[in-house]
Design a protein around this motif. Structure first.
Motif, PDB file in Angstrom:
ATOM      1  N   THR A 216       0.859  -1.181   0.000  1.00 29.60           N
ATOM      2  CA  THR A 216       0.000   0.000   0.000  1.00 29.60           C
ATOM      3  C   THR A 216       0.896   1.232   0.000  1.00 29.60           C
ATOM      4  O   THR A 216       1.680   1.440   0.933  1.00 29.60           O
ATOM      5  CB  THR A 216      -0.915   0.016   1.229  1.00 29.60           C
ATOM      6  N   VAL A 217       0.790   2.036  -1.050  1.00 24.94           N
ATOM      7  CA  VAL A 217       1.658   3.202  -1.214  1.00 24.94           C
ATOM      8  C   VAL A 217       0.970   4.424  -0.605  1.00 24.94           C
ATOM      9  O   VAL A 217      -0.048   4.893  -1.137  1.00 24.94           O
ATOM     10  CB  VAL A 217       1.972   3.455  -2.697  1.00 24.94           C
ATOM     11  N   PRO A 218       1.475   4.954   0.507  1.00 29.29           N
ATOM     12  CA  PRO A 218       0.840   6.124   1.127  1.00 29.29           C
ATOM     13  C   PRO A 218       0.847   7.316   0.173  1.00 29.29           C
ATOM     14  O   PRO A 218       1.830   7.579  -0.523  1.00 29.29           O
ATOM     15  CB  PRO A 218       1.725   6.399   2.350  1.00 29.29           C
ATOM     16  N   GLY A 219      -0.260   8.033   0.134  1.00 31.46           N
ATOM     17  CA  GLY A 219      -0.354   9.208  -0.723  1.00 31.46           C
ATOM     18  C   GLY A 219      -0.693   8.900  -2.165  1.00 31.46           C
ATOM     19  O   GLY A 219      -0.761   9.815  -2.991  1.00 31.46           O
ATOM     20  N   ALA A 220      -0.904   7.619  -2.484  1.00 36.37           N
ATOM     21  CA  ALA A 220      -1.200   7.245  -3.865  1.00 36.37           C
ATOM     22  C   ALA A 220      -2.696   7.330  -4.142  1.00 36.37           C
ATOM     23  O   ALA A 220      -3.528   7.178  -3.244  1.00 36.37           O
ATOM     24  CB  ALA A 220      -0.705   5.832  -4.159  1.00 36.37           C
ATOM     25  N   ALA A 221      -3.023   7.605  -5.391  1.00 34.31           N
ATOM     26  CA  ALA A 221      -4.383   7.481  -5.921  1.00 34.31           C
ATOM     27  C   ALA A 221      -4.318   6.495  -7.083  1.00 34.31           C
ATOM     28  O   ALA A 221      -3.238   6.027  -7.454  1.00 34.31           O
ATOM     29  CB  ALA A 221      -4.917   8.834  -6.369  1.00 34.31           C
ATOM     30  N   HIS A 222      -5.456   6.220  -7.684  1.00 31.48           N
ATOM     31  CA  HIS A 222      -5.475   5.199  -8.740  1.00 31.48           C
ATOM     32  C   HIS A 222      -4.560   5.575  -9.905  1.00 31.48           C
ATOM     33  O   HIS A 222      -3.890   4.714 -10.481  1.00 31.48           O
ATOM     34  CB  HIS A 222      -6.910   4.997  -9.232  1.00 31.48           C
ATOM     35  N   LEU A 223      -4.510   6.867 -10.252  1.00 30.32           N
ATOM     36  CA  LEU A 223      -3.711   7.285 -11.404  1.00 30.32           C
ATOM     37  C   LEU A 223      -2.240   7.502 -11.053  1.00 30.32           C
ATOM     38  O   LEU A 223      -1.438   7.808 -11.939  1.00 30.32           O
ATOM     39  CB  LEU A 223      -4.298   8.556 -12.020  1.00 30.32           C
ATOM     40  N   THR A 224      -1.880   7.325  -9.778  1.00 36.43           N
ATOM     41  CA  THR A 224      -0.461   7.386  -9.398  1.00 36.43           C
ATOM     42  C   THR A 224       0.334   6.327 -10.137  1.00 36.43           C
ATOM     43  O   THR A 224       1.526   6.523 -10.429  1.00 36.43           O
ATOM     44  CB  THR A 224      -0.305   7.172  -7.877  1.00 36.43           C
ATOM     45  N   PHE A 225      -0.312   5.215 -10.486  1.00 33.86           N
ATOM     46  CA  PHE A 225       0.388   4.050 -11.013  1.00 33.86           C
ATOM     47  C   PHE A 225       0.529   4.076 -12.533  1.00 33.86           C
ATOM     48  O   PHE A 225       0.797   3.049 -13.157  1.00 33.86           O
ATOM     49  CB  PHE A 225      -0.331   2.778 -10.551  1.00 33.86           C
ATOM     50  N   MET A 226       0.369   5.241 -13.132  1.00 39.47           N
ATOM     51  CA  MET A 226       0.578   5.421 -14.568  1.00 39.47           C
ATOM     52  C   MET A 226       1.261   6.772 -14.767  1.00 39.47           C
ATOM     53  O   MET A 226       1.785   7.352 -13.823  1.00 39.47           O
ATOM     54  CB  MET A 226      -0.751   5.357 -15.318  1.00 39.47           C
ATOM     55  N   ASP A 227       1.286   7.279 -16.011  1.00 38.40           N
ATOM     56  CA  ASP A 227       1.959   8.548 -16.295  1.00 38.40           C
ATOM     57  C   ASP A 227       1.133   9.774 -15.914  1.00 38.40           C
ATOM     58  O   ASP A 227       1.614  10.897 -16.037  1.00 38.40           O
ATOM     59  CB  ASP A 227       2.290   8.653 -17.796  1.00 38.40           C
ATOM     60  N   GLY A 228      -0.110   9.583 -15.463  1.00 42.45           N
ATOM     61  CA  GLY A 228      -1.006  10.693 -15.181  1.00 42.45           C
ATOM     62  C   GLY A 228      -0.420  11.813 -14.344  1.00 42.45           C
ATOM     63  O   GLY A 228      -0.627  12.995 -14.660  1.00 42.45           O
ATOM     64  N   PRO A 229       0.329  11.530 -13.262  1.00 41.26           N
ATOM     65  CA  PRO A 229       0.885  12.627 -12.465  1.00 41.26           C
ATOM     66  C   PRO A 229       1.810  13.557 -13.239  1.00 41.26           C
ATOM     67  O   PRO A 229       2.036  14.692 -12.811  1.00 41.26           O
ATOM     68  CB  PRO A 229       1.657  11.883 -11.362  1.00 41.26           C
ATOM     69  N   LEU A 230       2.344  13.109 -14.378  1.00 41.92           N
ATOM     70  CA  LEU A 230       3.251  13.945 -15.156  1.00 41.92           C
ATOM     71  C   LEU A 230       2.530  15.050 -15.916  1.00 41.92           C
ATOM     72  O   LEU A 230       3.157  16.047 -16.298  1.00 41.92           O
ATOM     73  CB  LEU A 230       4.052  13.094 -16.143  1.00 41.92           C
ATOM     74  N   TYR A 231       1.223  14.895 -16.160  1.00 39.82           N
ATOM     75  CA  TYR A 231       0.550  15.891 -16.997  1.00 39.82           C
ATOM     76  C   TYR A 231      -0.853  16.277 -16.538  1.00 39.82           C
ATOM     77  O   TYR A 231      -1.484  17.135 -17.159  1.00 39.82           O
ATOM     78  CB  TYR A 231       0.489  15.416 -18.454  1.00 39.82           C
ATOM     79  N   LEU A 232      -1.348  15.685 -15.461  1.00 39.78           N
ATOM     80  CA  LEU A 232      -2.656  16.056 -14.939  1.00 39.78           C
ATOM     81  C   LEU A 232      -2.503  17.002 -13.754  1.00 39.78           C
ATOM     82  O   LEU A 232      -1.428  17.064 -13.140  1.00 39.78           O
ATOM     83  CB  LEU A 232      -3.426  14.807 -14.520  1.00 39.78           C
ATOM     84  N   PRO A 233      -3.556  17.754 -13.402  1.00 38.05           N
ATOM     85  CA  PRO A 233      -3.459  18.670 -12.255  1.00 38.05           C
ATOM     86  C   PRO A 233      -3.048  17.908 -10.998  1.00 38.05           C
ATOM     87  O   PRO A 233      -3.568  16.820 -10.728  1.00 38.05           O
ATOM     88  CB  PRO A 233      -4.879  19.229 -12.131  1.00 38.05           C
ATOM     89  N   PRO A 234      -2.128  18.453 -10.215  1.00 42.92           N
ATOM     90  CA  PRO A 234      -1.655  17.749  -9.007  1.00 42.92           C
ATOM     91  C   PRO A 234      -2.669  17.804  -7.879  1.00 42.92           C
ATOM     92  O   PRO A 234      -2.412  18.352  -6.800  1.00 42.92           O
ATOM     93  CB  PRO A 234      -0.360  18.503  -8.663  1.00 42.92           C
ATOM     94  N   VAL A 235      -3.842  17.247  -8.139  1.00 37.14           N
ATOM     95  CA  VAL A 235      -4.918  17.184  -7.147  1.00 37.14           C
ATOM     96  C   VAL A 235      -4.859  15.807  -6.492  1.00 37.14           C
ATOM     97  O   VAL A 235      -4.956  14.785  -7.188  1.00 37.14           O
ATOM     98  CB  VAL A 235      -6.282  17.413  -7.823  1.00 37.14           C
ATOM     99  N   PRO A 236      -4.698  15.734  -5.175  1.00 39.86           N
ATOM    100  CA  PRO A 236      -4.525  14.431  -4.528  1.00 39.86           C
ATOM    101  C   PRO A 236      -5.600  13.414  -4.855  1.00 39.86           C
ATOM    102  O   PRO A 236      -5.306  12.233  -5.018  1.00 39.86           O
ATOM    103  CB  PRO A 236      -4.530  14.792  -3.031  1.00 39.86           C
ATOM    104  N   ALA A 237      -6.847  13.853  -4.995  1.00 38.50           N
ATOM    105  CA  ALA A 237      -7.919  12.902  -5.291  1.00 38.50           C
ATOM    106  C   ALA A 237      -7.774  12.289  -6.677  1.00 38.50           C
ATOM    107  O   ALA A 237      -8.305  11.213  -6.948  1.00 38.50           O
ATOM    108  CB  ALA A 237      -9.279  13.598  -5.169  1.00 38.50           C
ATOM    109  N   ILE A 238      -7.036  12.964  -7.569  1.00 37.20           N
ATOM    110  CA  ILE A 238      -6.883  12.480  -8.941  1.00 37.20           C
ATOM    111  C   ILE A 238      -5.598  11.678  -9.104  1.00 37.20           C
ATOM    112  O   ILE A 238      -5.609  10.541  -9.587  1.00 37.20           O
ATOM    113  CB  ILE A 238      -6.903  13.656  -9.939  1.00 37.20           C
ATOM    114  N   VAL A 239      -4.473  12.271  -8.712  1.00 33.17           N
ATOM    115  CA  VAL A 239      -3.173  11.635  -8.969  1.00 33.17           C
ATOM    116  C   VAL A 239      -2.388  11.349  -7.696  1.00 33.17           C
ATOM    117  O   VAL A 239      -1.239  10.924  -7.761  1.00 33.17           O
ATOM    118  CB  VAL A 239      -2.314  12.511  -9.921  1.00 33.17           C
ATOM    119  N   GLY A 240      -2.992  11.566  -6.539  1.00 37.84           N
ATOM    120  CA  GLY A 240      -2.270  11.341  -5.304  1.00 37.84           C
ATOM    121  C   GLY A 240      -1.481  12.565  -4.883  1.00 37.84           C
ATOM    122  O   GLY A 240      -1.506  13.604  -5.546  1.00 37.84           O
TER     123      GLY A 240
END
Length: 496
Positions: A423-447
């Motif tokens: 279990t990765v603390p601070g992760a969201a579902h899209l943390t596990f793909m490239d999404g954090p590189l180009y989506l808004p850094p909103v914790p509910a979306i990308v962690g």
């Protein structure tokens, strides 16, 4: 630790400045627009020189940005500058004609200046929220090559169409250890073989989540670190293979940062597009196949549908492994002939792809390990897994899905090999793909791990597991994996 390159390549002049998420001409456009607005409030003696200099710089930077392809994030900057420009230039023109200079009263100018500054500020904020992705530089010893292949399974009809002669076709992208390319070599396009394909895929991904395509128009501009058709690394060794299935509606390139990191450490990664499931699949003949799967709105019905889609993906993964075995044996001439160690193969996936990876490992003993990146185990949980498994998840709570943790625990707990849930603390579902590189850094979306840390943790945990299981490097996973999250170990079930 991954290193960050100076920026995504979409033109040398338009190289993205790390941290600012804007190119140098875009930054200069913002600064000159701000100065143009502020000029109204500086001492009269300096006002003409400052206005002329800011106006000239704005014109130059706007011209360069427009010539290279303007991003929507720059539009409010130019709009704010356009509103301010007449008021900044008018006193200069009146002075040249000897007419009395006109200036708006301060109580009128102040709200106008605030509006202009507000518009201009929207540009950097939008660029921060929806940047051109900047990929982490792979940390391994190898450079990375990539290419795309298309394979048709002669034994499987396409179940998504009614044409009996339509055979199942998959598009696969390979990332592999390569020789180092000369400095300045063009890097691979993100999301597609060409920018046009990348835009097609980007638009389809945006449409799939209900976003207008222009919001992520920076994504097709990005370049990765791999080089297309780069020569295979020349020492003659053989590389373990890692197959990857994307999430529902996802595409083969959705985990490019992760794939490049694995390839730099001596793995060949084969990521699949699943036609009629992936958002958009561009075939070699130019045809584009878009997704035909969708939720019914009924939870039980959706689970039944997902199990069927997972079964199709499972068959795709087995077929691709067969083709990789043939490629290694030299059935077709290929630079990777004799370089693929398909006797050391892992199957991996994100979301529904993770479910497909678990199912493929159950059904096909050629896979020696399985990695599930936050994937709910759709379909049957039997037979039991016989391969070591690693499941990386966000924090799973009853609010996430009350069935997720029991289902995953059943899949891992019944295995006859040791399995791990991290279990990765601070992760969201899209943390596990490239999404954090180009989506808004909103914790509910990308962690909340950040754009650099998200891909680093996911790849590092995956590598620690694969190095131990496939490469048999010494190490105790129960002692290593807790560095990346909260670990639960499922020991093999003792059969009577």
């Amino acid at each position: 630790m991954w290193r960050r390159m100076p920026g995504a390549e979409y033109g040398r002049v338009n190289e993205i400045i790390p941290g600012l998420n804007m190119s140098l001409p875009e930054v200069l456009a913002v600064l000159s627009a701000v100065v143009l607005v502020v000029a109204r409030w500086i001492p009269p003696a300096a006002r003409p020189r400052v206005t002329i200099a800011a106006g000239a710089l704005l014109l130059l930077s706007a011209t360069v940005v427009s010539a290279a392809g303007i991003r929507w994030q720059v539009v409010p900057v130019l709009a704010g500058a356009a509103l301010a420009l007449p008021f900044a230039v008018s006193p200069l023109l009146r002075r040249r004609t000897a007419r009395p200079a006109w200036r708006a009263r301060w109580w009128l100018a102040l709200p106008g200046s605030a509006v202009c500054i507000g518009l201009i500020s929207c540009g950097p904020v939008a660029a921060w929220a929806f940047p051109v992705p900047v990929f982490p530089e792979p940390s391994g010893d190898f450079a990375v090559g990539t290419r795309v292949v298309q394979w048709t399974d002669p034994r499987r009809p396409e179940t998504f169409t009614a044409d009996p002669d339509d055979l199942r076709t998959v598009v696969v992208q390979l990332w592999y250890p390569a020789r180092k390319s000369p400095a300045g070599t063009q890097r691979a396009q993100y999301l597609g073989r060409t920018e046009q394909e990348a835009r097609t895929v980007s638009d389809a991904l945006a449409h799939g989540v209900g976003l207008p395509g222009f919001l992520i128009d920076g994504v097709p501009r990005a370049r990765t670190h791999a080089v297309v058709d780069a020569p295979v690394e020349g020492t003659g060794g053989r590389f373990p293979v890692v197959l990857f299935s994307p999430g529902s509606g996802g595409v083969r390139t959705q985990n490019t940062a992760w794939a490049e990191e694995l390839a730099s450490h001596g793995y060949v990664v084969a990521a699949l597009d699943h036609p009629y499931d992936s958002s958009a699949v561009v075939l070699a003949d130019g045809r584009t196949i878009t997704t035909e799967i969708s939720s019914s709105g009924d939870r039980d019905k959706d689970e039944e549908l997902a199990a069927g889609w997972t079964a199709v993906r499972t068959a795709d993964l087995g077929f691709v492994l067969t083709r990789l075995e043939g490629l290694d044996r030299g059935e077709t001439a290929d630079p990777l002939n004799g370089r693929l160690d398909t006797g050391r193969a892992a199957v991996t996936g994100h979301s529904m792809g993770g479910a497909a990876a678990l199912q493929a490992a159950r059904n096909d003993r050629r896979f020696d390990a399985v990695v599930d990146l936050d994937g709910y185990p759709h379909g049957p949980t039997s037979p039991s897994l016989t391969q070591p498994a690693l499941a990386l998840t966000q924090a799973v709570t009853p609010g996430t899905d009350s069935r997720y943790l029991p289902r995953l625990t059943e899949a891992l707990g019944s295995a006859t090999a040791t399995s791990y849930r991290l279990t990765v603390p601070g992760a969201a579902h899209l943390t596990f793909m490239d999404g954090p590189l180009y989506l808004p850094p909103v914790p509910a979306i990308v962690g909340s791990l950040g754009r650099t840390e998200s891909p680093r943790i996911v790849a590092a945990a995956t590598l620690a597991f694969l190095d131990t299981v496939l490469k048999e490097k010494p190490g105790d996973l129960a002692g290593v994996l807790p560095a990346y999250g909260d670990l639960t170990v499922h020991r093999p079930v003792q059969r009577p």
